[in-house]
Design an enzyme around this catalytic site. Structure first.
Site, PDB file in Angstrom:
ATOM      1  N   LYS A 120       6.117  -7.431 -13.980  1.00  0.00           N
ATOM      2  CA  LYS A 120       7.510  -7.313 -13.533  1.00  0.00           C
ATOM      3  C   LYS A 120       8.141  -8.703 -13.552  1.00  0.00           C
ATOM      4  O   LYS A 120       8.059  -9.445 -12.579  1.00  0.00           O
ATOM      5  CB  LYS A 120       7.547  -6.711 -12.125  1.00  0.00           C
ATOM      6  CG  LYS A 120       8.947  -6.655 -11.509  1.00  0.00           C
ATOM      7  CD  LYS A 120       9.021  -5.692 -10.338  1.00  0.00           C
ATOM      8  CE  LYS A 120      10.369  -5.773  -9.653  1.00  0.00           C
ATOM      9  NZ  LYS A 120      10.595  -4.669  -8.719  1.00  0.00           N
ATOM     10  N   GLU A 152       4.400  -9.585 -10.279  1.00  0.00           N
ATOM     11  CA  GLU A 152       5.813 -10.004 -10.346  1.00  0.00           C
ATOM     12  C   GLU A 152       5.989 -11.508 -10.112  1.00  0.00           C
ATOM     13  O   GLU A 152       6.090 -11.958  -8.975  1.00  0.00           O
ATOM     14  CB  GLU A 152       6.648  -9.235  -9.312  1.00  0.00           C
ATOM     15  CG  GLU A 152       8.134  -9.641  -9.341  1.00  0.00           C
ATOM     16  CD  GLU A 152       9.011  -8.906  -8.333  1.00  0.00           C
ATOM     17  OE1 GLU A 152       8.481  -8.258  -7.423  1.00  0.00           O
ATOM     18  OE2 GLU A 152      10.240  -9.011  -8.460  1.00  0.00           O
TER      19      GLU A 152
HETATM   20  P1  13P Z   1      15.875  -6.641  -7.618  1.00  0.00           P
HETATM   21  O1  13P Z   1      15.958  -5.703  -8.787  1.00  0.00           O
HETATM   22  O2  13P Z   1      16.970  -6.451  -6.621  1.00  0.00           O
HETATM   23  O3  13P Z   1      15.662  -8.063  -8.037  1.00  0.00           O
HETATM   24  O4  13P Z   1      14.581  -6.223  -6.805  1.00  0.00           O
HETATM   25  C1  13P Z   1      13.413  -5.960  -7.481  1.00  0.00           C
HETATM   26  C2  13P Z   1      12.266  -6.311  -6.633  1.00  0.00           C
HETATM   27  O5  13P Z   1      11.447  -5.474  -6.324  1.00  0.00           O
HETATM   28  C3  13P Z   1      12.114  -7.691  -6.187  1.00  0.00           C
HETATM   29  O6  13P Z   1      10.830  -7.880  -5.660  1.00  0.00           O
END
Ligand code: 13P
Length: 339
Positions: free
Chosen positions: A219, A177
């Site tokens: 992500k 991510e």
């Molecule tokens: P949000 O969808 O609230 O951005 O959170 C996703 C997430 O796991 C951030 O690390």
């Protein structure tokens, strides 16, 4: 764990019509979320809230996995069943956030690097033994005057690659991510440029670190105008810019892309995902791994009151269902009303 098993776990997480619920807020973040509904954050209120999420009836129709925080993967439902087992018994995969958060990067004002590599192999092994099937590591990239710097992008990409390699070694699918933040008054073009540069650096690092892309998920943020941009891009423009950027930088070997919501409203996050899937087939599945965009309606319905649990779970089910429809490009505004 063979490469093949990692691959099938990754594919199952982006199975048709399904996505991921991110419920892995650190103690600091969940405390803010609970404060927004005037609920005090204690180990027990956090457990109660996460039990509500994990026990939502029929969520498995649209939710393939739930990302948990360290505290939560060690907690049990009221009847004593570990929350990870509550999930896996209905075919929802438990996941874990093993990173230790984004910390100020020395010498780079306004930029952060995610910590947590020390001792990570042992922690991941323990999480796997506690039932986790996948992990998630979040890096944040801020846009502003003179930032992001190459040093910040590359330091975060390097950490993501080291984390991903360790996950695969112990048999967990790494969700990678790199989040380009929504904060700022930048244009959508600037977001596209930074997102593309970040993704290119991340995939170069994953390659160097011998990560098997077929056994990973990405992500990312969607490509959006900054929160304070005077003319924010509309749904179609966001969908096109996001897909174009991803096509330039994400190898086709990656089975799925599971977006974060990053401060979009629940409806916006669904609309954007829907518009992307309506554009037709892409090399990867386009799905969701939303935290706030799935949980906001749940918190609002729950308000910390036991009597509201059923309504709160219905709110989660409904939101998950709409995002499930968005995976096929079949979401419509009318579906919002049909709660
Ligand atoms: P949000 O969808 O609230 O951005 O959170 C996703 C997430 O796991 C951030 O690390």
């Amino acid at each position: 764990m063979t490469k093949h098993e990692l691959e099938s776990t990754a594919q199952a997480l982006v199975a048709e019509g399904k996505g991921i619920l991110a419920a892995d807020e650190s103690t600091g973040t969940i405390t803010k979320r609970l404060a927004s509904i005037n609920v005090e954050s204690t180990e027990e209120t956090r457990r109660t809230y996460r039990e509500l999420l994990c026990t939502t009836p029929d969520m498995e129709e649209f939710i393939s996995g739930v990302i948990l925080f360290d505290e939560t993967i060690r907690q049990a439902a009221q009847d004593g069943t570990p929350l990870s087992e509550v999930l896996s018994s209905k075919g929802v995969m438990p996941g874990i956030k093993p990173d230790k958060g984004a910390k100020p990067m020395a010498g780079f004002p306004g930029e952060r690097v995610t910590e947590g590599l020390d001792g990570l192999r042992d922690r991941l092994t323990e999480y796997r033994d506690l039932g986790a099937r996948f992990g998630k590591w979040r890096a944040v990239i801020a846009i502003g005057e003179g930032i992001p710097t190459r040093a910040c992008i590359d330091a975060n990409a390097h950490a993501l690659a080291r984390y991903a390699a360790l996950c695969q070694e112990v048999g967990l699918v790494p969700i990678v991510e790199p989040e380009v933040l929504l904060d700022g008054d930048h244009t959508i073009e600037r977001c596209a440029e930074v997102t593309e540069a970040t993704l290119r650096s991340v995939y170069a690092a994953l390659f160097e670190h011998r990560v098997v892309l077929e056994g990973t998920l990405l992500k990312p943020n969607m490509v959006l105008s900054g929160k304070d941009c005077s003319e924010r891009a509309g749904v179609e423009e966001v969908a096109e810019a996001t897909v174009r950027t991803l096509r330039r930088a994400v190898p086709a070997a990656v089975p799925g892309i599971v977006f974060l919501s990053g401060g979009q409203s629940p409806v916006e996050a669904t609309e954007h995902l829907n518009a992307m899937n309506a554009m037709g087939d892409q090399p990867w599945e386009l799905s969701f791994s939303y935290g706030r965009a799935l949980q906001q309606p749940v918190l609002k319905a729950w308000l910390g009151d036991t009597g509201n649990v059923v309504e709160a779970q219905k709110a989660l089910y409904h939101r998950a269902k709409l995002n499930g429809a968005a995976r096929y490009g079949e979401y419509t505004k009318e579906m919002e009303e049909a709660a």
